[in-house]
Design an enzyme around this catalytic site. Structure first.
Site, PDB file in Angstrom:
ATOM      1  N   ASP A  55     -10.324  -6.170  -1.085  1.00 45.37           N
ATOM      2  CA  ASP A  55      -9.252  -5.909  -2.042  1.00 45.37           C
ATOM      3  C   ASP A  55      -8.041  -5.263  -1.367  1.00 45.37           C
ATOM      4  O   ASP A  55      -8.137  -4.142  -0.878  1.00 45.37           O
ATOM      5  CB  ASP A  55      -9.797  -5.003  -3.144  1.00 45.37           C
ATOM      6  CG  ASP A  55      -8.803  -4.745  -4.259  1.00 45.37           C
ATOM      7  OD1 ASP A  55      -7.725  -5.356  -4.256  1.00 45.37           O
ATOM      8  OD2 ASP A  55      -9.115  -3.922  -5.133  1.00 45.37           O
ATOM      9  N   ASP A  65      -1.889  -7.826  -4.587  1.00 42.87           N
ATOM     10  CA  ASP A  65      -3.199  -7.296  -4.961  1.00 42.87           C
ATOM     11  C   ASP A  65      -4.224  -8.420  -5.056  1.00 42.87           C
ATOM     12  O   ASP A  65      -4.241  -9.184  -6.019  1.00 42.87           O
ATOM     13  CB  ASP A  65      -3.087  -6.574  -6.305  1.00 42.87           C
ATOM     14  CG  ASP A  65      -4.365  -5.837  -6.678  1.00 42.87           C
ATOM     15  OD1 ASP A  65      -5.348  -5.928  -5.924  1.00 42.87           O
ATOM     16  OD2 ASP A  65      -4.376  -5.176  -7.734  1.00 42.87           O
TER      17      ASP A  65
END
Length: 444
Positions: A297, A89
């Site tokens: 992201d 992440d």
């Protein structure tokens, strides 16, 4: 993130329970050496696999937001090493593992089985000084006097536990003592990889994996099919990739809604086909509170735009696809609580119709084109007569809610994405991931 709720929408908090959806996960098995500035880059294959899922009860107080794709990397933690998978992440800082005992019914790290495990006390400089960029400050409320952390994300997912450290090893690299969250509880509205035991934080915060391992450059390519993609930790010369770079957006002054450790870039405009959307420049830059930044992201599945930009995109995409994509016309149907532009396509359609206009995200020095299959997403289980429901893969940030633009990994498929911390920039290059894997010498 600096704001009360992290903008990253994690795909990892499905560790205990899962939605009734078929789902995919990208599984990485480590190869070669450590992510060190002086070492040979660490190269990992990235594979796509389908998973079966079970039912996840939903809370009436939580958003209807969920995801069914995640990016996971295999590594080992502790002494003797425990082999685990963690979700990659780039929108989050703190790496964490769900900690459990030897009888846990879900993938977890067993701290009592590791001789090198060490909890972080409240008095530690790590607890006092290095947790400043977390969404919520660390606390010391219990009698154990351990450093307590609680994480909450924009999809209402959350996890809670204490800071700890242990030896972490990726591939054939040397074990390195790493600080992470040892979480005792987690709630998820997500769907994801049932084999994942936690999350690997890859942003620029003090406690991220990137910062703790001094990784100054990393990149990946996410496949759109059942073929391998690539994760590359470290720097390597890639002459076959014509990368175009856009600089990080840096704001030194702390602002309530600006994530200073995210991979923030400047979105300068959006095209649909050849039409440039009439979005005011002021709507694409952070305001005096920091709201309005654009983040790249890997922990968010789809892409989210703030209200003005989203409305302009929705209107123009509908205009250009009129007569090609029949609109669902159900105002109360909002996929995942944020996607309100949906269409009806004949049951059994393997992909959207050909010839849809590309949506191009324009940055300073670079562009990302979203085309063909990445424009629409089939909603599992939703049928209208002989049709199935497909939704536009751009969501409205205002409905989540979050005060940012987020470029999710669905729109990073077959795109080489490089995070260059040395020069403060993100690079993009369209490429077929299977061909990139072959050029890099991965045996799949």
């Amino acid at each position: 993130m600096a704001s009360p709720v992290s903008a990253s929408i994690p795909l990892f908090l499905c560790l205990l329970m899962f939605q009734n959806l078929n789902s995919l996960c990208f599984v990485m098995a480590a190869r070669t050496m450590a992510p060190d500035s002086k070492a040979k880059p660490l190269l990992l294959p990235l594979r796509t696999q389908k998973m079966s899922t079970s039912s996840l009860p939903t809370s009436p107080n939580k958003l209807r937001f969920h995801h069914n794709v995640s990016l996971t990397v295999s590594l080992s933690v502790g002494s003797p090493p425990q082999n685990l998978s963690m979700v990659l992440d780039t929108g989050s800082e703190l790496s964490w593992l769900l900690c459990g005992g030897s009888t846990a019914a879900f993938p977890s790290f067993r701290p009592r089985a590791s001789s090198t495990y060490s909890p972080v006390p409240c008095s530690s400089p790590t607890c006092r000084d290095k947790t400043r960029d977390l969404p919520s400050p660390a606390t010391c409320e219990d009698s154990s006097r351990l450093c307590h952390v609680a994480l909450t994300y924009a999809d209402a997912s959350s996890s809670e536990g204490t800071l700890a450290s242990d030896l972490l090893r990726v591939g054939e690299s040397s074990p390195q003592r790493t600080v992470f969250g040892c979480m005792t509880s987690a709630y998820s509205s997500a769907t994801g990889d049932p084999s994942a035991a936690g999350m690997l934080g890859m942003n620029r915060g003090a406690l991220s994996f990137v910062s703790q391992t001094a990784t100054r450059r990393f990149s990946y390519c996410i496949s759109d099919r059942d073929a391998a993609g690539v994760l590359l930790l470290g720097h390597d010369t890639l002459p076959f990739l014509p990368l175009k770079y856009t600089p990080f957006v840096q704001i030194a002054l702390p602002l309530p809604y600006f994530d200073r450790v995210a991979y923030s870039v400047q979105l300068e405009g959006i095209r649909v086909g050849r039409t440039l959307l009439p979005i005011p420049k002021s709507a694409l830059v952070p305001d005096h509170t920091g709201a309005g930044q654009t983040m790249v992201d890997s922990g968010t599945q789809f892409t989210f735009l703030l209200g003005d930009a989203y409305s302009a995109l929705k209107l123009e995409f509908q205009r250009q696809t009129k007569g090609v994509l029949p609109v669902l016309n159900e105002p109360d149907f909002v996929f995942q609580g944020a996607f309100d532009l949906c269409f009806r396509l004949p049951t059994g359609s393997a992909a959207p119709p050909k010839g849809l206009p590309a949506v191009v995200l324009m940055f300073s020095g670079a562009e990302v084109a979203v085309t063909e299959e990445r424009l629409l997403y089939r909603v599992a289980g939703e049928r209208r007569g002989r049709d199935e429901v497909w939704c536009f893969t751009f969501g409205n940030s205002d409905l989540v809610p979050m005060a940012a633009y987020v470029i999710g990994h669905h729109h990073q498929q077959n795109l080489w994405v490089e995070y260059d911390l040395e020069k403060g920039r993100v690079g993009f290059a369209p490429v077929r991931c299977d061909l990139a894997s072959q050029r890099l010498g991965l045996v799949l």
